[in-house]
Design a protein around this motif. Structure first.
Motif, PDB file in Angstrom:
ATOM      1  N   HIS A  49       0.834  -1.208   0.000  1.00 20.27           N
ATOM      2  CA  HIS A  49       0.000   0.000   0.000  1.00 20.27           C
ATOM      3  C   HIS A  49       0.866   1.255   0.000  1.00 20.27           C
ATOM      4  O   HIS A  49       0.590   2.222  -0.722  1.00 20.27           O
ATOM      5  CB  HIS A  49      -0.925   0.000   1.224  1.00 20.27           C
ATOM      6  CG  HIS A  49      -2.005  -1.042   1.172  1.00 20.27           C
ATOM      7  ND1 HIS A  49      -2.797  -1.237   0.069  1.00 20.27           N
ATOM      8  CD2 HIS A  49      -2.439  -1.922   2.114  1.00 20.27           C
ATOM      9  CE1 HIS A  49      -3.664  -2.206   0.317  1.00 20.27           C
ATOM     10  NE2 HIS A  49      -3.465  -2.634   1.551  1.00 20.27           N
ATOM     11  N   GLN A 104     -18.568  -4.036  10.776  1.00 18.81           N
ATOM     12  CA  GLN A 104     -17.131  -3.821  10.635  1.00 18.81           C
ATOM     13  C   GLN A 104     -16.621  -4.448   9.342  1.00 18.81           C
ATOM     14  O   GLN A 104     -15.760  -3.868   8.658  1.00 18.81           O
ATOM     15  CB  GLN A 104     -16.370  -4.422  11.815  1.00 18.81           C
ATOM     16  CG  GLN A 104     -14.846  -4.295  11.629  1.00 18.81           C
ATOM     17  CD  GLN A 104     -14.058  -4.941  12.739  1.00 18.81           C
ATOM     18  OE1 GLN A 104     -14.407  -4.817  13.901  1.00 18.81           O
ATOM     19  NE2 GLN A 104     -12.984  -5.643  12.386  1.00 18.81           N
ATOM     20  N   LEU A 111     -17.284  -2.290   6.341  1.00 19.63           N
ATOM     21  CA  LEU A 111     -16.419  -1.106   6.372  1.00 19.63           C
ATOM     22  C   LEU A 111     -14.987  -1.453   5.969  1.00 19.63           C
ATOM     23  O   LEU A 111     -14.335  -0.697   5.239  1.00 19.63           O
ATOM     24  CB  LEU A 111     -16.438  -0.487   7.769  1.00 19.63           C
ATOM     25  CG  LEU A 111     -17.715   0.263   8.172  1.00 19.63           C
ATOM     26  CD1 LEU A 111     -17.637   0.700   9.633  1.00 19.63           C
ATOM     27  CD2 LEU A 111     -17.931   1.473   7.267  1.00 19.63           C
ATOM     28  N   SER A 112     -14.494  -2.605   6.439  1.00 24.86           N
ATOM     29  CA  SER A 112     -13.117  -2.990   6.112  1.00 24.86           C
ATOM     30  C   SER A 112     -12.992  -3.340   4.639  1.00 24.86           C
ATOM     31  O   SER A 112     -11.984  -3.008   3.994  1.00 24.86           O
ATOM     32  CB  SER A 112     -12.664  -4.165   6.994  1.00 24.86           C
ATOM     33  OG  SER A 112     -13.478  -5.305   6.782  1.00 24.86           O
ATOM     34  N   ASP A 151     -14.918  -2.106   2.292  1.00 23.37           N
ATOM     35  CA  ASP A 151     -15.054  -0.827   1.584  1.00 23.37           C
ATOM     36  C   ASP A 151     -13.726  -0.069   1.592  1.00 23.37           C
ATOM     37  O   ASP A 151     -13.341   0.548   0.585  1.00 23.37           O
ATOM     38  CB  ASP A 151     -16.146   0.022   2.234  1.00 23.37           C
ATOM     39  CG  ASP A 151     -16.382   1.321   1.476  1.00 23.37           C
ATOM     40  OD1 ASP A 151     -16.939   1.268   0.365  1.00 23.37           O
ATOM     41  OD2 ASP A 151     -15.992   2.382   1.999  1.00 23.37           O
ATOM     42  N   LYS A 152     -13.011  -0.148   2.702  1.00 20.87           N
ATOM     43  CA  LYS A 152     -11.722   0.547   2.821  1.00 20.87           C
ATOM     44  C   LYS A 152     -10.701  -0.006   1.834  1.00 20.87           C
ATOM     45  O   LYS A 152     -10.000   0.749   1.151  1.00 20.87           O
ATOM     46  CB  LYS A 152     -11.207   0.410   4.259  1.00 20.87           C
ATOM     47  CG  LYS A 152      -9.909   1.155   4.512  1.00 20.87           C
ATOM     48  CD  LYS A 152      -9.494   1.003   5.983  1.00 20.87           C
ATOM     49  CE  LYS A 152      -8.180   1.722   6.258  1.00 20.87           C
ATOM     50  NZ  LYS A 152      -7.769   1.589   7.688  1.00 20.87           N
ATOM     51  N   LYS A 209     -11.630   0.893  -1.709  1.00 27.04           N
ATOM     52  CA  LYS A 209     -11.340   2.302  -1.972  1.00 27.04           C
ATOM     53  C   LYS A 209      -9.868   2.481  -2.348  1.00 27.04           C
ATOM     54  O   LYS A 209      -9.527   3.310  -3.207  1.00 27.04           O
ATOM     55  CB  LYS A 209     -11.678   3.145  -0.741  1.00 27.04           C
ATOM     56  CG  LYS A 209     -11.518   4.638  -0.948  1.00 27.04           C
ATOM     57  CD  LYS A 209     -11.936   5.403   0.303  1.00 27.04           C
ATOM     58  CE  LYS A 209     -11.771   6.904   0.106  1.00 27.04           C
ATOM     59  NZ  LYS A 209     -12.174   7.658   1.338  1.00 27.04           N
ATOM     60  N   LYS A 210      -8.974   1.712  -1.715  1.00 25.15           N
ATOM     61  CA  LYS A 210      -7.552   1.788  -2.034  1.00 25.15           C
ATOM     62  C   LYS A 210      -7.262   1.214  -3.417  1.00 25.15           C
ATOM     63  O   LYS A 210      -6.471   1.759  -4.188  1.00 25.15           O
ATOM     64  CB  LYS A 210      -6.730   1.030  -0.986  1.00 25.15           C
ATOM     65  CG  LYS A 210      -6.636   1.721   0.359  1.00 25.15           C
ATOM     66  CD  LYS A 210      -5.764   0.912   1.306  1.00 25.15           C
ATOM     67  CE  LYS A 210      -5.629   1.618   2.652  1.00 25.15           C
ATOM     68  NZ  LYS A 210      -4.784   0.835   3.609  1.00 25.15           N
ATOM     69  N   ARG A 221     -20.240   0.338  -4.259  1.00 23.52           N
ATOM     70  CA  ARG A 221     -19.287   1.225  -4.942  1.00 23.52           C
ATOM     71  C   ARG A 221     -19.451   1.183  -6.465  1.00 23.52           C
ATOM     72  O   ARG A 221     -18.653   1.786  -7.185  1.00 23.52           O
ATOM     73  CB  ARG A 221     -17.847   0.851  -4.575  1.00 23.52           C
ATOM     74  CG  ARG A 221     -17.451   1.329  -3.189  1.00 23.52           C
ATOM     75  CD  ARG A 221     -15.946   1.256  -2.980  1.00 23.52           C
ATOM     76  NE  ARG A 221     -15.586   2.099  -1.834  1.00 23.52           N
ATOM     77  CZ  ARG A 221     -15.259   3.377  -1.920  1.00 23.52           C
ATOM     78  NH1 ARG A 221     -15.215   3.969  -3.097  1.00 23.52           N
ATOM     79  NH2 ARG A 221     -14.979   4.079  -0.834  1.00 23.52           N
TER      80      ARG A 221
END
Length: 506
Positions: free
Chosen positions: A97, A224, A227-228, A230-231, A234-235, A261
């Motif tokens: 990353h 959670q 959300l994880s 999605d995170k 997003k990257k 998304r």
């Protein structure tokens, strides 16, 4: 009803009515709109998809197998190896990353169960063919298998799934509340009672408690987890995700996160699918529910046209082909090997049944100049090797090679119940035979190959001209040609991704 009584009752049904058991009969359990009311209040994600395969395979274990259908590795892994893998995975992902190496148009979710060693480096037969069509624009998130760390890869654009999975597991346990247990208990009681009323079977107290534990953890962890996912999406910023086993319930949270998304969702075929496969066939209520469809991928990239008609999932079926098979056929020196092996492909559950069959046919086939070999399923290979070594009873050889196709090219005949390898042998081995058992008939009410019911029948079929052989048209129906062009066409037409004609072959 106790667990033991439940199993005894199931065994009685198995002996009397096993042949009548079908997947549509089993799926009646979920043909009820009330199941759509059990969902995460925060995300709207349905709970039943996370339980259905586990629940149904408890039933299938009792009705058809007489043994648990775990689906995981049989090899014990030292805690030190798990810890070392986990720490290295965190570091690996962080570096990737930080260096900006995680962005990609195509994101594949795969498993290291597909690892093979080629030219001294690791190649994932499940996903690397797709990923290496354009390595710079693809990335793979890989789940571990037996916690083996791989240093040298042909495809180095890989993230490890383990840190995210462990974080989600811990988060789900910390988020557990009494309301999660109440909802999970109600759902498990509901489906267990329906199964008892419709099939005369239920999991029993011990397994129902395990289902409740699974359901409440899944429910508590959904906020959670989404959300994880999605995170990480997003990257990466992918236009499409290609997910191994996306139609199974555990992938539904990832599928929902991607759909939110606007990312195209697809599954690539990794094994046999069938009219009796619980992962890809649904009761009308589930199949027609828009809410349930949101937990499934939009597209399924199949091996060929024949497979497209074997399931009823509400998914767009696209015949792509099998890149792993195609590459091996290109490298094949077909016709130069000594084809004197009869290869038995174990299903990863009932190895002893295949061993017994091998013992019954070894001597008669040896008189015909044929040798019998057993190839363990990948999930049991390590354990079988530890138990037996290379040979059983000094007469039955074990085929422990990573490369299935090397084994198929040396085989005069291939035999199994439900192994994907039996289908992969189409067009390679001279003869194919399916063991005609209740398990095989459950998955394929009409058998796809010539069947046998006993060792004597198999021996006779091996001697008959034409038995077990397929036509060229049948081979083409199983395996679409030109997978690379088909894959690029899918990406361009459905995902807005234009791949170059350059690809990396290994």
């Amino acid at each position: 009803m106790t667990l033991d009584n439940s199993r005894l009752r199931s065994r009685a049904i198995m002996s009397d009515d096993c042949a009548a058991l079908t997947l549509p009969a089993l799926l009646q359990v979920e043909d009820e709109s009330a199941l759509l009311d059990y969902a995460c209040a925060d995300t709207g994600i349905l709970l039943w998809p996370h339980l259905r395969t586990v629940f149904y395979r408890m039933a299938l274990a009792d009705f058809l197998y007489g043994a648990p259908l775990t689906g995981g590795s049989r090899t014990a892994v030292p805690l030190s190896r798990i810890a070392a893998y986990f720490i290295r995975a965190i570091w690996h992902n962080s570096v990737s990353h930080a260096m900006g190496r995680s962005a990609a148009d195509v994101c594949l979710i795969s498993s290291s169960v597909g690892h093979q060693i080629r030219q001294g480096r690791v190649f994932n037969r499940l996903s690397d063919h797709f990923a290496m069509q354009h390595t710079a624009r693809s990335i793979t998130i890989e789940e571990h298998f037996e916690w083996q760390w791989q240093q040298q890869r042909h495809n180095d654009r890989v993230l490890l799934h383990a840190p995210l999975q462990v974080a989600n597991t811990i988060g789900s346990r910390l988020a557990l509340r009494s309301r999660h247990r109440a909802i999970a208990s109600e759902l498990v009681a509901f489906v267990s009672e329906r199964a008892e009323n419709l099939l005369g079977w239920r999991p029993g107290p011990k397994r129902e408690a395990a289902l409740i534990d699974l359901a409440m953890r899944k429910l508590a962890g959904m906020p959670q987890q989404i959300l994880s996912y999605d995170k990480i999406l997003k990257k990466i910023q992918p236009k499409v995700i290609l997910v191994l086993g996306a139609s199974y319930g555990p992938a539904s949270t990832l599928i929902v996160a991607a759909r939110m998304r606007g990312i195209v969702t697809a599954e690539f075929q990794h094994g046999a699918i069938a009219p009796g496969h619980d992962g890809y066939n649904f009761a009308p209520t589930m199949r027609n529910s828009k809410q349930y469809q949101c937990s499934l991928p939009e597209h399924f990239l199949s091996y060929g046209a024949w497979w497209n008609g074997t399931i009823n999932a509400p998914i767009n079926m696209v015949a792509i082909g099998n890149p792993h098979r195609d590459q091996h056929l290109l490298r094949s020196t077909n016709g130069t090997e000594c084809r004197r092996s009869v290869l038995l492909l174990s299903d990863g559950i009932d190895f002893d049944l295949y061993l017994q069959l091998a013992r019954e046919i070894t001597a008669p086939l040896a008189a015909q100049g044929l040798r019998v070999m057993i190839r363990p399923h990948p999930v049991e290979r390590s354990a079988i090797k530890i138990k037996y070594g290379q040979c059983i009873d000094a007469s039955i050889e074990l085929d422990l090679r990573d490369d299935l196709y090397a084994s198929l090219r040396n085989s005069y005949a291939v035999v199994s119940e439900l192994s994907t390898g039996l289908f992969e042998a189409v067009g390679i081995a001279h003869k194919l035979f399916v063991w005609d058992t209740p398990k095989a008939r459950f998955c394929f009410p009409t058998l796809p190959f010539d069947g046998f019911t006993s060792a004597d029948t198999l021996i006779q079929l091996l001697q008959q001209d034409g038995a077990g052989e397929l036509s060229a048209a049948q081979v083409e129906a199983f395996w679409a040609t030109n997978w690379e062009a088909n894959y690029r066409e899918f990406l361009e037409a459905n995902c807005g991704v234009t791949m170059s004609m350059e690809s990396t072959h290994v």
